[in-house]
Design a protein around this motif. Structure first.
Motif, PDB file in Angstrom:
ATOM      1  N   ALA A 127      -2.288  74.286 -35.859  1.00 62.27           N
ATOM      2  CA  ALA A 127      -2.142  73.701 -34.518  1.00 62.27           C
ATOM      3  C   ALA A 127      -3.010  74.410 -33.484  1.00 62.27           C
ATOM      4  CB  ALA A 127      -0.674  73.741 -34.089  1.00 62.27           C
ATOM      5  N   PHE A 128      -3.122  75.734 -33.566  1.00 59.64           N
ATOM      6  CA  PHE A 128      -3.921  76.476 -32.585  1.00 59.64           C
ATOM      7  C   PHE A 128      -5.400  76.148 -32.706  1.00 59.64           C
ATOM      8  CE2 PHE A 128      -0.337  79.608 -33.059  1.00 59.64           C
ATOM      9  CZ  PHE A 128       0.250  79.269 -31.854  1.00 59.64           C
ATOM     10  N   TYR A 129      -5.884  76.047 -33.940  1.00 59.35           N
ATOM     11  CA  TYR A 129      -7.295  75.709 -34.155  1.00 59.35           C
ATOM     12  C   TYR A 129      -7.571  74.270 -33.702  1.00 59.35           C
ATOM     13  CZ  TYR A 129      -6.943  79.800 -37.226  1.00 59.35           C
ATOM     14  OH  TYR A 129      -6.711  81.059 -37.736  1.00 59.35           O
ATOM     15  N   ALA A 130      -6.645  73.362 -34.032  1.00 55.12           N
ATOM     16  CA  ALA A 130      -6.823  71.956 -33.666  1.00 55.12           C
ATOM     17  C   ALA A 130      -6.820  71.779 -32.149  1.00 55.12           C
ATOM     18  CB  ALA A 130      -5.711  71.109 -34.294  1.00 55.12           C
ATOM     19  N   TRP A 131      -5.901  72.460 -31.468  1.00 58.28           N
ATOM     20  CA  TRP A 131      -5.807  72.342 -30.010  1.00 58.28           C
ATOM     21  C   TRP A 131      -7.054  72.902 -29.348  1.00 58.28           C
ATOM     22  CZ3 TRP A 131      -3.090  69.582 -26.777  1.00 58.28           C
ATOM     23  CH2 TRP A 131      -3.020  69.933 -25.433  1.00 58.28           C
ATOM     24  N   ASP A 132      -7.489  74.059 -29.796  1.00 61.08           N
ATOM     25  CA  ASP A 132      -8.671  74.680 -29.213  1.00 61.08           C
ATOM     26  C   ASP A 132      -9.895  73.785 -29.390  1.00 61.08           C
ATOM     27  OD1 ASP A 132      -9.624  77.552 -28.190  1.00 61.08           O
ATOM     28  OD2 ASP A 132     -11.147  76.793 -29.562  1.00 61.08           O
ATOM     29  N   TYR A 133     -10.052  73.230 -30.592  1.00 54.28           N
ATOM     30  CA  TYR A 133     -11.189  72.338 -30.867  1.00 54.28           C
ATOM     31  C   TYR A 133     -11.088  71.064 -30.029  1.00 54.28           C
ATOM     32  CZ  TYR A 133     -14.516  69.463 -33.501  1.00 54.28           C
ATOM     33  OH  TYR A 133     -15.567  68.657 -33.856  1.00 54.28           O
ATOM     34  N   GLY A 134      -9.875  70.545 -29.927  1.00 55.07           N
ATOM     35  CA  GLY A 134      -9.684  69.303 -29.189  1.00 55.07           C
ATOM     36  C   GLY A 134      -9.988  69.416 -27.704  1.00 55.07           C
ATOM     37  N   VAL A 135      -9.518  70.476 -27.083  1.00 51.49           N
ATOM     38  CA  VAL A 135      -9.725  70.602 -25.644  1.00 51.49           C
ATOM     39  C   VAL A 135     -11.178  70.927 -25.303  1.00 51.49           C
ATOM     40  CG1 VAL A 135      -7.339  71.296 -25.182  1.00 51.49           C
ATOM     41  CG2 VAL A 135      -9.048  73.054 -25.644  1.00 51.49           C
ATOM     42  N   LYS A 136     -11.921  71.481 -26.277  1.00 49.24           N
ATOM     43  CA  LYS A 136     -13.321  71.819 -26.018  1.00 49.24           C
ATOM     44  C   LYS A 136     -14.286  70.697 -26.393  1.00 49.24           C
ATOM     45  CE  LYS A 136     -12.611  76.792 -26.485  1.00 49.24           C
ATOM     46  NZ  LYS A 136     -12.760  77.996 -27.331  1.00 49.24           N
ATOM     47  N   LYS A 137     -13.918  69.888 -27.388  1.00 51.39           N
ATOM     48  CA  LYS A 137     -14.825  68.848 -27.872  1.00 51.39           C
ATOM     49  C   LYS A 137     -14.347  67.424 -27.578  1.00 51.39           C
ATOM     50  CE  LYS A 137     -17.395  71.967 -29.981  1.00 51.39           C
ATOM     51  NZ  LYS A 137     -18.779  72.291 -29.529  1.00 51.39           N
ATOM     52  N   GLY A 138     -13.059  67.253 -27.324  1.00 50.14           N
ATOM     53  CA  GLY A 138     -12.508  65.921 -27.127  1.00 50.14           C
ATOM     54  C   GLY A 138     -12.259  65.601 -25.666  1.00 50.14           C
ATOM     55  N   ASP A 139     -11.372  64.642 -25.428  1.00 49.39           N
ATOM     56  CA  ASP A 139     -11.027  64.204 -24.067  1.00 49.39           C
ATOM     57  C   ASP A 139      -9.811  64.991 -23.609  1.00 49.39           C
ATOM     58  OD1 ASP A 139     -10.078  62.824 -21.796  1.00 49.39           O
ATOM     59  OD2 ASP A 139     -11.129  61.005 -22.448  1.00 49.39           O
ATOM     60  N   ILE A 140     -10.031  65.980 -22.772  1.00 53.85           N
ATOM     61  CA  ILE A 140      -8.957  66.890 -22.385  1.00 53.85           C
ATOM     62  C   ILE A 140      -7.892  66.197 -21.544  1.00 53.85           C
ATOM     63  CG2 ILE A 140     -10.088  67.725 -20.285  1.00 53.85           C
ATOM     64  CD1 ILE A 140      -8.983  70.540 -21.023  1.00 53.85           C
ATOM     65  N   GLN A 141      -8.275  65.141 -20.811  1.00 50.66           N
ATOM     66  CA  GLN A 141      -7.283  64.424 -20.014  1.00 50.66           C
ATOM     67  C   GLN A 141      -6.304  63.677 -20.913  1.00 50.66           C
ATOM     68  OE1 GLN A 141      -9.600  62.073 -17.171  1.00 50.66           O
ATOM     69  NE2 GLN A 141      -9.057  63.559 -15.594  1.00 50.66           N
ATOM     70  N   VAL A 142      -6.829  63.019 -21.939  1.00 48.36           N
ATOM     71  CA  VAL A 142      -5.958  62.326 -22.888  1.00 48.36           C
ATOM     72  C   VAL A 142      -5.036  63.325 -23.578  1.00 48.36           C
ATOM     73  CG1 VAL A 142      -5.899  61.038 -25.063  1.00 48.36           C
ATOM     74  CG2 VAL A 142      -7.524  60.397 -23.273  1.00 48.36           C
ATOM     75  N   LEU A 143      -5.577  64.465 -23.971  1.00 48.14           N
ATOM     76  CA  LEU A 143      -4.765  65.481 -24.632  1.00 48.14           C
ATOM     77  C   LEU A 143      -3.702  66.042 -23.687  1.00 48.14           C
ATOM     78  CD1 LEU A 143      -7.472  67.450 -26.651  1.00 48.14           C
ATOM     79  CD2 LEU A 143      -5.673  65.975 -27.554  1.00 48.14           C
ATOM     80  N   GLY A 144      -4.077  66.203 -22.426  1.00 48.24           N
ATOM     81  CA  GLY A 144      -3.122  66.707 -21.452  1.00 48.24           C
ATOM     82  C   GLY A 144      -1.937  65.781 -21.303  1.00 48.24           C
ATOM     83  N   VAL A 145      -2.204  64.498 -21.193  1.00 48.73           N
ATOM     84  CA  VAL A 145      -1.120  63.525 -21.060  1.00 48.73           C
ATOM     85  C   VAL A 145      -0.318  63.445 -22.354  1.00 48.73           C
ATOM     86  CG1 VAL A 145      -0.574  61.088 -20.731  1.00 48.73           C
ATOM     87  CG2 VAL A 145      -2.312  62.169 -19.305  1.00 48.73           C
ATOM     88  N   ALA A 146      -0.998  63.492 -23.507  1.00 53.03           N
ATOM     89  CA  ALA A 146      -0.313  63.385 -24.798  1.00 53.03           C
ATOM     90  C   ALA A 146       0.688  64.524 -25.003  1.00 53.03           C
ATOM     91  CB  ALA A 146      -1.331  63.379 -25.930  1.00 53.03           C
TER      92      ALA A 146
END
Length: 291
Positions: A223-242
């Protein structure tokens, strides 16, 4: 920003939603011992991925403040979380701990260049009302059996992870591989604290061992690796709401696996905390819809 990194980041939210049920199923292992084992598994995952490319170990060359922040977030949060679930009912403690998404959005509104709106305040009050409902209800209609310690630890969980997440915005260039180092040092610190402060208790059944392993692989590992990768490479706003769905998912999973009951009080508290988080995130939701 691609959809795949965003989905990878969201997988962390799903894994964290299983944190409470796996902790509840792991037996009576004391918090520091459980943290040590889980972080050892989590660090092994990262190191195993890096061995094939030794150059990636350069990610460990970070300033002291980066290491301090990582240990504060990972080690601090999970020690408090395991303490909470060892000393309070799993559903109630989990809901309070998952106030962190609400605290993140309210806290971010106080940062330079941001404004605190009515919906932030209303969302915070809804979250507090949900928490108050849990606290007034207590473990068996009141505080008892060490529940005060559990509820306090759960509240500190939310403060720890929200402040860690907000401060982490300053270190966006730090590579994800450093998370393996955070887990490794957290495992050592947890082991030392366990040897000094706790009595060793091993899982008694295969199911408890599987729960401990599941914690290390998922919520306290990948989970820590996935979250770190997601917030740096993906859409952080979508992740924030999710992430605001985490308390709802966690509660549903706990009830589904028999670690809590869907009482009226729990349902109302869950709706208040989750609803308050979504209300506080109104601006993000509106931006994604109009975008």
């Amino acid at each position: 920003m691609g959809n795949l990194p965003t989905l990878i980041g969201f997988s962390a939210v799903v894994m964290w939603s299983a944190l409470a049920v796996l902790t509840a199923a792991s037996g009576t292992m004391p918090p520091f011992q459980l943290s040590a084992i889980c972080f050892l598994v989590g660090s092994t995952i990262g190191v195993a991925a890096m061995i094939r490319e030794p150059a990636r170990f350069r990610a460990f060359r970070q300033p002291l403040k980066v290491w301090a922040l990582g240990l504060f977030g990972l080690f601090g949060y999970h020690f408090l979380y395991f303490t909470a679930l060892r000393n309070a009912p799993a559903v109630e403690a989990g809901l309070i701990a998952y106030l962190w998404p609400l605290l993140i959005v309210v806290g971010s509104a106080l940062l330079p260049g941001e404004k605190l709106g009515w919906h932030h305040i209303a969302g915070a009050l809804m979250g507090l009302a949900g928490t108050a409902l849990i606290l007034l209800r207590g473990a068996d209609g009141g505080f008892g059996g060490g529940s005060v310690l559990g509820y306090a630890a759960a509240g500190l969980c939310a403060l720890t992870w929200s402040s860690y997440s907000l401060i982490s915005r300053r270190f966006g260039a730090t590579p994800t591989d450093v998370v393996a180092g955070f887990c490794m040092i957290s495992a050592v610190l947890s082991a030392v604290c366990h040897l000094l402060l706790e009595t060793t208790v091993w899982p008694e059944t295969t199911g408890q061992w599987l729960a401990v392993a599941g914690l290390g692989v998922g919520p306290v590992g990948l989970a820590f690796y996935a979250w770190d990768y997601g917030v740096k490479k993906g859409d952080i706003q979508v992740l924030g709401v999710a992430s605001y769905a985490a308390p709802l998912l966690s509660t549903l999973i706990l009830i589904l696996f028999g670690h809590g009951r869907a009482t009226v009080g729990i349902v109302v508290a869950c709706l208040l905390i989750t609803g308050g988080a979504f209300l506080a995130a109104k601006d993000l939701l509106k931006a994604r819809t109009s975008g």
